[in-house]
Design a protein around this motif. Structure first.
Motif, PDB file in Angstrom:
ATOM      1  N   GLU A  11      -1.244  17.657  35.207  1.00  0.00           N
ATOM      2  CA  GLU A  11      -0.998  16.449  36.084  1.00  0.00           C
ATOM      3  C   GLU A  11      -0.804  17.324  37.326  1.00  0.00           C
ATOM      4  N   CYS A  12      -0.722  18.351  37.574  1.00  0.00           N
ATOM      5  CA  CYS A  12      -0.626  19.132  39.007  1.00  0.00           C
ATOM      6  C   CYS A  12      -2.049  18.889  39.811  1.00  0.00           C
ATOM      7  N   GLY A  13      -1.755  18.370  40.894  1.00  0.00           N
ATOM      8  CA  GLY A  13      -2.993  18.480  41.949  1.00  0.00           C
ATOM      9  C   GLY A  13      -3.050  19.544  42.904  1.00  0.00           C
ATOM     10  N   LEU A  14      -1.993  20.504  43.078  1.00  0.00           N
ATOM     11  CA  LEU A  14      -1.658  21.625  43.916  1.00  0.00           C
ATOM     12  C   LEU A  14      -2.307  23.146  43.392  1.00  0.00           C
ATOM     13  N   LEU A  15      -1.880  23.180  41.961  1.00  0.00           N
ATOM     14  CA  LEU A  15      -2.340  24.490  41.580  1.00  0.00           C
ATOM     15  C   LEU A  15      -1.728  25.620  42.473  1.00  0.00           C
ATOM     16  N   ASN A  16      -0.792  25.433  43.077  1.00  0.00           N
ATOM     17  CA  ASN A  16      -0.105  26.428  44.005  1.00  0.00           C
ATOM     18  C   ASN A  16       0.312  27.753  43.329  1.00  0.00           C
ATOM     19  N   HIS A  23       2.057  23.713  48.297  1.00  0.00           N
ATOM     20  CA  HIS A  23       3.610  23.990  47.745  1.00  0.00           C
ATOM     21  C   HIS A  23       3.834  23.674  46.358  1.00  0.00           C
ATOM     22  N   PHE A  24       4.729  23.866  45.761  1.00  0.00           N
ATOM     23  CA  PHE A  24       5.168  23.570  44.301  1.00  0.00           C
ATOM     24  C   PHE A  24       5.381  22.076  44.173  1.00  0.00           C
ATOM     25  N   PRO A  25       4.955  21.688  43.116  1.00  0.00           N
ATOM     26  CA  PRO A  25       5.355  20.110  42.766  1.00  0.00           C
ATOM     27  C   PRO A  25       6.641  20.141  42.337  1.00  0.00           C
ATOM     28  N   ASP A  26       7.365  18.779  42.135  1.00  0.00           N
ATOM     29  CA  ASP A  26       8.483  18.729  41.597  1.00  0.00           C
ATOM     30  C   ASP A  26       8.980  19.293  40.235  1.00  0.00           C
ATOM     31  N   PHE A  27       7.724  19.008  39.421  1.00  0.00           N
ATOM     32  CA  PHE A  27       7.903  19.378  38.149  1.00  0.00           C
ATOM     33  C   PHE A  27       7.304  20.827  37.653  1.00  0.00           C
ATOM     34  N   CYS A  28       7.032  21.508  38.818  1.00  0.00           N
ATOM     35  CA  CYS A  28       6.201  22.653  38.538  1.00  0.00           C
ATOM     36  C   CYS A  28       6.944  23.669  37.474  1.00  0.00           C
ATOM     37  N   LEU A  29       6.052  24.240  36.786  1.00  0.00           N
ATOM     38  CA  LEU A  29       6.239  24.966  35.720  1.00  0.00           C
ATOM     39  C   LEU A  29       6.505  26.571  35.970  1.00  0.00           C
ATOM     40  N   THR A  30       6.098  26.607  36.854  1.00  0.00           N
ATOM     41  CA  THR A  30       6.604  28.253  37.812  1.00  0.00           C
ATOM     42  C   THR A  30       7.972  27.890  38.203  1.00  0.00           C
ATOM     43  N   GLU A  31       8.030  27.014  39.173  1.00  0.00           N
ATOM     44  CA  GLU A  31       9.580  26.804  39.521  1.00  0.00           C
ATOM     45  C   GLU A  31      10.519  26.495  38.574  1.00  0.00           C
TER      46      GLU A  31
HETATM   47  S1  SF4 Z   1       2.751  26.237  37.451  1.00  0.00           S
HETATM   48 FE1  SF4 Z   1       3.275  24.665  38.955  1.00  0.00          FE
HETATM   49  S2  SF4 Z   1       1.886  25.000  40.858  1.00  0.00           S
HETATM   50 FE2  SF4 Z   1       0.859  25.808  38.680  1.00  0.00          FE
HETATM   51  S3  SF4 Z   1      -0.324  24.212  37.969  1.00  0.00           S
HETATM   52 FE3  SF4 Z   1       1.492  24.057  36.984  1.00  0.00          FE
HETATM   53  S4  SF4 Z   1       2.639  22.719  38.136  1.00  0.00           S
HETATM   54 FE4  SF4 Z   1       1.065  23.245  39.368  1.00  0.00          FE
END
Ligand code: SF4
Length: 218
Positions: A11-16, A23-31
């Motif tokens: 669901e992430c459109g940023l792939l940061n 930037h990292f989305p709120d739900f980011c798995l990395t963050e």
């Molecule tokens: S790890 Fe974060 S930035 Fe990367 S695709 Fe997943 S949600 Fe997006």
């Protein structure tokens, strides 16, 4: 019980996480990842373990030949880099011709191989409780696909890298589970799409719209 997250990377459109240019989305798995886990996993890729050698060899093949080599060639390049002396091949009977060609190519590159066909053991489907009516040709002797035996026979040969050539969905899962050697895939079987399963996704906006219709029970 922790709440199940509704968003993940699909669901992430940023792939940061790739280049850090967004930037990292709120739900980011990395963050959201526990720093300790990230650190521990990164450590696996360093050093001299087999996992580390594989990780770096895969990255080296990607970086050296990006967009230049076919997957057949990438497997050879990868095998050389992990020091594989002999390859195992777990093949589908329906792709035995392709396997024979692959064996010839490996030989031309100085890589010996050992092949085990999916029907090895020749056990009739009814022997494991599959009803006669579910055979492709009911009323005939029809051997099961035997991925566990394929893996065990390759394990006995002590192959260094095993390559899947067209094993069925699920049979591949069992083969991977039982293989001692690391496994990669040359061909992913799709009986309808000429072994190009991605074609269903590329055409799902029109020809394969049925894939998106709710309620299609499979
Ligand atoms: S790890 Fe974060 S930035 Fe990367 S695709 Fe997943 S949600 Fe997006």
């Amino acid at each position: 019980m922790p709440k199940k997250p509704s968003h993940s990377c699909s669901e992430c459109g940023l792939l940061n996480c790739y280049r850090r240019d967004q930037h990292f989305p709120d739900f980011c798995l990395t963050e959201g990842a526990d720093c300790e886990v990230v650190g521990k996993v990164t450590k696996i890729y360093r050093g001299k373990s087999q996992d580390a050698v594989i990780a770096r060899a895969a990255a080296e093949v990607e970086g050296t030949y990006y967009g230049k080599l076919t997957r057949v060639e990438e497997i050879i390049a990868f095998a050389h880099r992990i020091g594989a002396q002999r390859l195992g091949i777990a093949t589908c009977i329906g792709l035995i011709q392709e396997t024979r060609i692959f064996v010839k190519i490996l030989k031309a590159h100085g890589i010996p191989s050992y092949t085990v066909l999916c029907k090895v053991g020749s056990v009739d489907k009814t022997a494991i409780g599959i009803p006669e009516k579910l055979k492709v040709k009911p009323g005939s002797y029809e051997a099961i696909c035997n991925p566990i035996l394929q893996a065990k026979l390759l394990n006995r040969q002590k192959t260094d890298l095993n390559v899947i050539v067209g094993l069925c969905v699920g049979h591949d899962s069992l083969f991977i589970k039982y293989s001692d050697a690391p496994v990669t895939t040359l061909i992913t079987k799709d009986r309808v799409l000429g072994h190009n399963p991605a074609a269903a996704l590329y055409t799902s906006n029109f020809y394969y719209q049925r894939l998106l219709s709710p309620g299609q029970k499979l």
